[in-house]
Scaffold this active site. Structure first.
Site, PDB file in Angstrom:
ATOM      1  N   ARG A  11       0.859  -1.176   0.000  1.00 56.42           N
ATOM      2  CA  ARG A  11       0.000   0.000   0.000  1.00 56.42           C
ATOM      3  C   ARG A  11       0.903   1.235   0.000  1.00 56.42           C
ATOM      4  O   ARG A  11       2.022   1.181   0.526  1.00 56.42           O
ATOM      5  CB  ARG A  11      -0.904   0.010   1.232  1.00 56.42           C
ATOM      6  CG  ARG A  11      -1.819  -1.209   1.356  1.00 56.42           C
ATOM      7  CD  ARG A  11      -2.623  -1.150   2.651  1.00 56.42           C
ATOM      8  NE  ARG A  11      -3.536  -2.277   2.798  1.00 56.42           N
ATOM      9  CZ  ARG A  11      -3.259  -3.406   3.452  1.00 56.42           C
ATOM     10  NH1 ARG A  11      -2.073  -3.530   4.046  1.00 56.42           N
ATOM     11  NH2 ARG A  11      -4.146  -4.377   3.538  1.00 56.42           N
ATOM     12  N   LYS A  42      -2.878  -1.670   7.878  1.00 53.51           N
ATOM     13  CA  LYS A  42      -4.345  -1.703   7.962  1.00 53.51           C
ATOM     14  C   LYS A  42      -4.792  -2.770   8.955  1.00 53.51           C
ATOM     15  O   LYS A  42      -4.227  -3.862   9.008  1.00 53.51           O
ATOM     16  CB  LYS A  42      -4.930  -1.999   6.579  1.00 53.51           C
ATOM     17  CG  LYS A  42      -6.390  -1.627   6.423  1.00 53.51           C
ATOM     18  CD  LYS A  42      -6.806  -1.732   4.976  1.00 53.51           C
ATOM     19  CE  LYS A  42      -8.242  -1.283   4.782  1.00 53.51           C
ATOM     20  NZ  LYS A  42      -8.663  -1.383   3.362  1.00 53.51           N
TER      21      LYS A  42
END
Length: 325
Positions: free
Chosen positions: A152, A177
């Site tokens: 990411r 996350k």
């Protein structure tokens, strides 16, 4: 003293709000970035505090962002204002109905290896600047890690020198996350890219474990790339390499993560691997809690269609043609 002057400064209220949320276990990194962006807009507009006019001008400055992004940022600010109103009943509060309408998610653009090759060539030739002396090697490494590791963008930006482990063969992704951490093994070619970058970074730049891996230099201090800074830099590479889909759309940075997942699937088909049994490995590598989360990144592109159809024909073609079982 006037009522407006008696209120706590906007920056102080933002700090209180973030502290409150973090004591409840939230990281609130993205929220902090959005609120600080709003604070800078208020200060630059000459307003003493957030008000309806200033808020509307801030929203107008976001017109180039996707509607879902603008909706999320609107809700972050409104959430902050609701918290603030508990101690300051007269403060500005955005309406519930003012957020942008939710739009269907954009279909990702899956990048091909030759497109990445063009971008790498362009990145290698970028000129350094006073604020970005490592511009070329940093953006080249950023592209390599995003495309070959499926990171990411936030994970990439938060990497520090201390997150490089096992002589540069493993990256430690910390509390990404859902507060999940993971180890990301690197291929030999990616390890080579990382080592080449580190040799350049260590010449004249602090290599303390806490310093950012990919960095800019401002006022004599190293800073990690901001979300906007990384997005702007990658868009420049997309444009310079002429990377567009059939509709003329430019890829998003997050499309590199989608491309990583699809290319992994293509490699498995080409190598004759049991794709179904490999999917849990993909989920772990990408930092997902389940295979279902990884399925969001698997797209039925033409190359994958041909490979899957060929495998089906090899294994079951005789049944379709009426041959012996």
């Amino acid at each position: 003293m006037s009522k407006s002057k008696s209120r706590p400064a906007l920056s102080g209220m933002i700090s209180r709000f973030l502290d409150h949320k973090r004591t409840l276990g939230h990281r609130y990194l993205h929220e902090a970035w959005v609120l600080q962006m709003l604070q800078r807009h208020v200060e630059q507009s000459g307003s003493r505090d957030l008000n309806a006019k200033c808020f509307e001008s801030w929203l107008a400055s976001l017109k180039d962002h996707h509607a879902n992004t603008r909706r999320k940022w609107y809700q972050i600010v409104r959430h902050f204002c609701v918290y603030r109103q508990r101690s300051e009943p007269g403060c500005f509060l955005p309406s519930v109905e003012g957020a942008a309408k939710r739009q269907p998610y954009v279909t990702p653009i899956i990048l091909e290896p030759d497109q990445i090759g063009r971008m790498l060539g362009i990145a290698s030739k970028l000129q350094k600047t006073s604020s970005s002396p490592l511009r070329a090697p940093a953006l080249r490494l950023a592209l390599v890690l995003l495309y070959t590791c499926g990171l990411r963008s936030g994970e990439l930006r938060r990497l520090t020198m201390g997150d490089i482990e096992e002589q540069g063969t493993v990256l430690h992704i910390r509390e990404s996350k859902f507060h999940k951490s993971r180890l990301v093994p690197l291929s030999s070619s990616v390890t080579h890219e990382l080592q080449a970058y580190l040799r350049k970074r260590r010449k004249g730049f602090a290599a303390d474990p806490s310093t950012p891996l990919l960095c800019n230099c401002q006022d004599g201090y190293l800073h990690a790339y901001s979300p906007v800074g990384l997005r702007h830099a990658m868009r420049g590479l997309f444009d310079a390499a002429g990377v567009r889909d059939e509709q003329g759309r430019r890829p998003r940075v997050h499309d590199l993560r989608h491309s990583f997942a699809v290319q992994a699937l293509i490699r498995w088909y080409r190598n004759g691997a049991d794709v179904q049994s490999c999917l849990p490995k993909l989920a772990i590598y990408m930092g997902h809690v389940s295979i279902e989360s990884s399925a969001h990144y698997l797209h039925w592109v033409p190359t994958l269609q041909r490979l899957a159809s060929h495998r089906f024909e090899q294994r079951f073609g005789h049944l379709v043609e009426g041959g012996a079982q």
